[in-house]
Write a protein that holds these residues in place. Structure first.
Motif, PDB file in Angstrom:
ATOM      1  N   THR A  64      19.483   7.338   8.636  1.00  0.00           N
ATOM      2  CA  THR A  64      18.152   7.873   8.923  1.00  0.00           C
ATOM      3  C   THR A  64      17.191   6.747   9.318  1.00  0.00           C
ATOM      4  O   THR A  64      17.433   5.578   9.012  1.00  0.00           O
ATOM      5  N   GLY A 114       6.490  13.310   3.448  1.00  0.00           N
ATOM      6  CA  GLY A 114       6.184  14.454   4.302  1.00  0.00           C
ATOM      7  C   GLY A 114       6.327  15.802   3.607  1.00  0.00           C
ATOM      8  O   GLY A 114       5.472  16.680   3.737  1.00  0.00           O
ATOM      9  N   ARG A 115       7.398  15.959   2.845  1.00  0.00           N
ATOM     10  CA  ARG A 115       7.635  17.281   2.248  1.00  0.00           C
ATOM     11  C   ARG A 115       6.586  17.652   1.218  1.00  0.00           C
ATOM     12  O   ARG A 115       6.375  18.822   0.942  1.00  0.00           O
ATOM     13  N   ASN A 200      13.123  16.646  15.945  1.00  0.00           N
ATOM     14  CA  ASN A 200      14.253  15.966  15.308  1.00  0.00           C
ATOM     15  C   ASN A 200      15.573  16.699  15.569  1.00  0.00           C
ATOM     16  O   ASN A 200      16.526  16.116  16.088  1.00  0.00           O
ATOM     17  N   ASP A 229       3.546  18.763  13.137  1.00  0.00           N
ATOM     18  CA  ASP A 229       4.380  17.820  12.392  1.00  0.00           C
ATOM     19  C   ASP A 229       4.327  16.510  13.181  1.00  0.00           C
ATOM     20  O   ASP A 229       5.022  16.329  14.175  1.00  0.00           O
ATOM     21  N   SER A 269       5.172  12.541   7.618  1.00  0.00           N
ATOM     22  CA  SER A 269       6.027  11.661   6.828  1.00  0.00           C
ATOM     23  C   SER A 269       5.765  10.246   7.322  1.00  0.00           C
ATOM     24  O   SER A 269       6.183   9.878   8.413  1.00  0.00           O
ATOM     25  N   LYS A 272       8.338   7.303   8.921  1.00  0.00           N
ATOM     26  CA  LYS A 272       8.852   7.107  10.281  1.00  0.00           C
ATOM     27  C   LYS A 272       7.856   6.274  11.097  1.00  0.00           C
ATOM     28  O   LYS A 272       7.838   5.057  10.975  1.00  0.00           O
ATOM     29  N   ARG A 419      24.032  12.507  13.964  1.00  0.00           N
ATOM     30  CA  ARG A 419      22.867  11.712  14.328  1.00  0.00           C
ATOM     31  C   ARG A 419      23.111  10.241  13.997  1.00  0.00           C
ATOM     32  O   ARG A 419      23.418   9.900  12.852  1.00  0.00           O
TER      33      ARG A 419
HETATM   34  N1  F0G Z   1       9.363  16.442   9.436  1.00  0.00           N
HETATM   35  C1  F0G Z   1      10.291  15.802  10.159  1.00  0.00           C
HETATM   36  C2  F0G Z   1      10.337  16.016  11.636  1.00  0.00           C
HETATM   37  C3  F0G Z   1      11.212  14.946   9.535  1.00  0.00           C
HETATM   38  O1  F0G Z   1      12.121  14.326  10.268  1.00  0.00           O
HETATM   39  C4  F0G Z   1      11.136  14.767   8.131  1.00  0.00           C
HETATM   40  C5  F0G Z   1      12.092  13.924   7.428  1.00  0.00           C
HETATM   41  C6  F0G Z   1      10.151  15.461   7.411  1.00  0.00           C
HETATM   42  C7  F0G Z   1       9.273  16.276   8.114  1.00  0.00           C
HETATM   43  C8  F0G Z   1      10.040  15.349   5.929  1.00  0.00           C
HETATM   44  O2  F0G Z   1       9.519  14.138   5.563  1.00  0.00           O
HETATM   45  O3  F0G Z   1      11.362  12.998   4.304  1.00  0.00           O
HETATM   46  O4  F0G Z   1       9.007  12.201   4.194  1.00  0.00           O
HETATM   47  O5  F0G Z   1       9.659  14.299   3.079  1.00  0.00           O
HETATM   48  N2  F0G Z   1      13.130  13.506   7.961  1.00  0.00           N
HETATM   49  C9  F0G Z   1      14.118  12.610   7.378  1.00  0.00           C
HETATM   50  C10 F0G Z   1      15.217  12.422   8.383  1.00  0.00           C
HETATM   51  C11 F0G Z   1      14.608  13.022   6.049  1.00  0.00           C
HETATM   52  O6  F0G Z   1      16.201  11.751   8.037  1.00  0.00           O
HETATM   53  O7  F0G Z   1      15.114  12.894   9.525  1.00  0.00           O
HETATM   54  P1  F0G Z   1       9.919  13.371   4.208  1.00  0.00           P
END
Ligand code: F0G
Length: 471
Positions: A64, A114-115, A200, A229, A269, A272, A419
């Protein structure tokens, strides 16, 4: 340079001038190499799930790009300026003002990642029986929408589900699909549309400014909010600059501000685009929603001026915002992903086209056509790449898609992908070469590979902890 038989070959003359990383390395972290026997045992013990491997057993970690970034000296220096007050930390106010400057929203609620922000906005805006359209689902985002009683509806353009389509903005919303849904269920049942940049699950594919503007016009007509997002919005801004007419001369910062200006709020989040290891936020323009979010964050994350973060984490995020919009940074970031992708394209390994912003996505359905989707071709491919070289990637297919809450059946997404995700500022071009060579090696032995069966399945977000056995 030498070929696979060790015979030396001339390097081909370049067809373009290269970019180089706009930084030099000040501190290094040694990588551990392992034997094939060691890796065979490790992946078996991990139930053929790369999430369950110990990172010590991994050579190049491309699981990731989330929280795996290298911070700059400027960010590390900021960590020493953490104001660890329970309330009113100065780092919070700095983060708030940088969020307003770079994203342009009125109010900020920090969250641990993010979550945390997705949880809060879903609980505030979604009522049981509501529908939430979006440009393809994301795992945690949809989970929180469903937990709040909503049903996610995919309204992305069809091209996004076709790994071979070379559409330049595969993240675009299909306006017809969106309007059909509004007419079918009524605008009162749609609290907001969830728009992601870059998408994503579609392969890191961008949304165009033109489409974002059109989504705003359509939702305005019905009084529906847009929740953005913004997790990888800077990477999206770069694609707009490269591909969309009228944006060649604009700065990344200007494009980012414009993208956000068409939306009512954002979940983020920070792990990233913001070039940190932890952190996130909810940003919103509406004062009433902000008041509720600020109240709720106290229950689930922490006081509204830290939201589950240390002061130093907020400082690092605020400084990351200043770095993420620098043109030479973003060019090398996307350039590195493209370098890996182009190598695989040149070798005719099936990958999602065009190459995305944060990762190269291998088309497991095409690579392993003899493995049916209920035997998890992408899961199999990710495990095999690990065994070959210690490179860790992840499944983005039927395991990630989970089960339909109504029927209890697997959801079978059209995209069955692995991925290969690139952390920001962490690996070099040589690491990309080793990765590409390992993928090629596995690709060339693809006919020998057999599928997997799932032997343990957790209830929520199963891809993180599911276990498999060889068929
Ligand atoms: N939105 C997107 C587009 C994401 O890719 C992610 C997390 C989240 C929200 C949630 O954020 O992990 O900070 O709670 N993506 C990681 C990934 C887990 O590997 O793509 P988070």
């Amino acid at each position: 340079m030498s070929n696979q038989k060790g015979v030396s070959m001339p390097y081909p003359k370049p067809t373009r001038r290269s970019w180089a990383e706009p930084f030099k390395i000040k501190m290094v972290e040694p990588l551990k190499t392992t034997t094939r026997e060691h890796r065979l045992k490790a992946i078996e013990e991990a139930g053929y799930n790369t999430f369950l491997l110990r990172s010590e057993d991994v050579y190049i970690d491309l699981l990731t790009d989330s929280g795996t970034n290298a911070m700059s000296d400027y960010q590390w220096a900021g960590m020493m300026l953490g104001d660890e007050a329970y309330a009113g930390s100065k780092n919070f106010y700095y983060l708030e003002s940088n969020m307003q400057k770079y994203y342009g929203y009125n109010y900020l609620v920090p969250t641990h990642q993010g979550r945390g922000a997705e949880h809060i906005i879903s609980q505030i805006l979604i009522k049981p029986g509501d529908f939430i359209p979006g440009n393809m689902y994301f795992t945690t985002t949809r989970e929180h929408q469903e937990r709040a009683g909503g049903t996610f509806v995919d309204v992305i353009i069809d091209e996004a589900h076709d790994p071979d389509s070379t559409h330049l903005f595969k993240g675009d919303v299909d306006l017809q699909k969106l309007e059909d849904l509004i007419k079918k269920v009524g605008e009162k049942k749609i609290p907001y549309i969830s728009v992601a940049a870059t998408v994503n699950m579609a392969g890191g594919q961008p949304i165009s400014m033109k489409n974002m503007r059109a989504v705003r016009e359509l939702t305005n007509k019905y009084g529906i909010r847009i929740i953005f997002d913004a997790t990888r919005a800077v990477e999206n801004a770069y694609f707009i600059k490269m591909r969309e007419k009228g944006y060649e001369g604009k700065s990344i910062a200007e494009i980012l501000r414009e993208l956000c200006s068409y939306t009512d709020g954002a979940t983020m989040s920070g792990k990233k685009d913001l070039l940190v290891n932890i952190g996130g936020f909810l940003a919103i323009n509406d004062k009433d929603v902000f008041d509720e979010a600020r109240n709720m964050v106290v229950v689930y994350e922490g006081l509204h001026t830290y939201g589950g973060l240390a002061g130093r984490d907020m400082e690092a995020m605020a400084r990351g915002m200043e770095e993420m919009v620098q043109e030479d940074y973003i060019r090398s970031r996307i350039g590195q992903v493209e370098y890996l992708g182009q190598k695989l394209l040149d070798w005719e390994v099936p990958v999602v086209k065009p190459i995305g912003g944060h990762a190269v996505f291998l088309n497991a359905k095409k690579i392993l056509p003899h493995i049916p989707q209920d035997q998890f071709p992408a899961q199999t491919l990710a495990a095999e790449i690990y065994v070959d070289s210690g490179v860790r990637t992840m499944e983005r297919g039927v395991v990630s898609a989970g089960r339909d809450p109504k029927t209890g059946q697997h959801r079978y997404p059209k995209l069955e992908l692995v991925r290969v995700t690139i952390p920001r500022r962490v690996y070099t071009q040589a690491h990309m070469d080793v990765t590409a060579e390992s993928v090629l090696e596995v690709y060339e032995s693809r006919e020998k590979l057999k599928g997997l069966e799932m032997v343990y399945e957790p209830k929520h977000l199963r891809f993180f902890q599911a276990r498999f056995a060889k068929m």
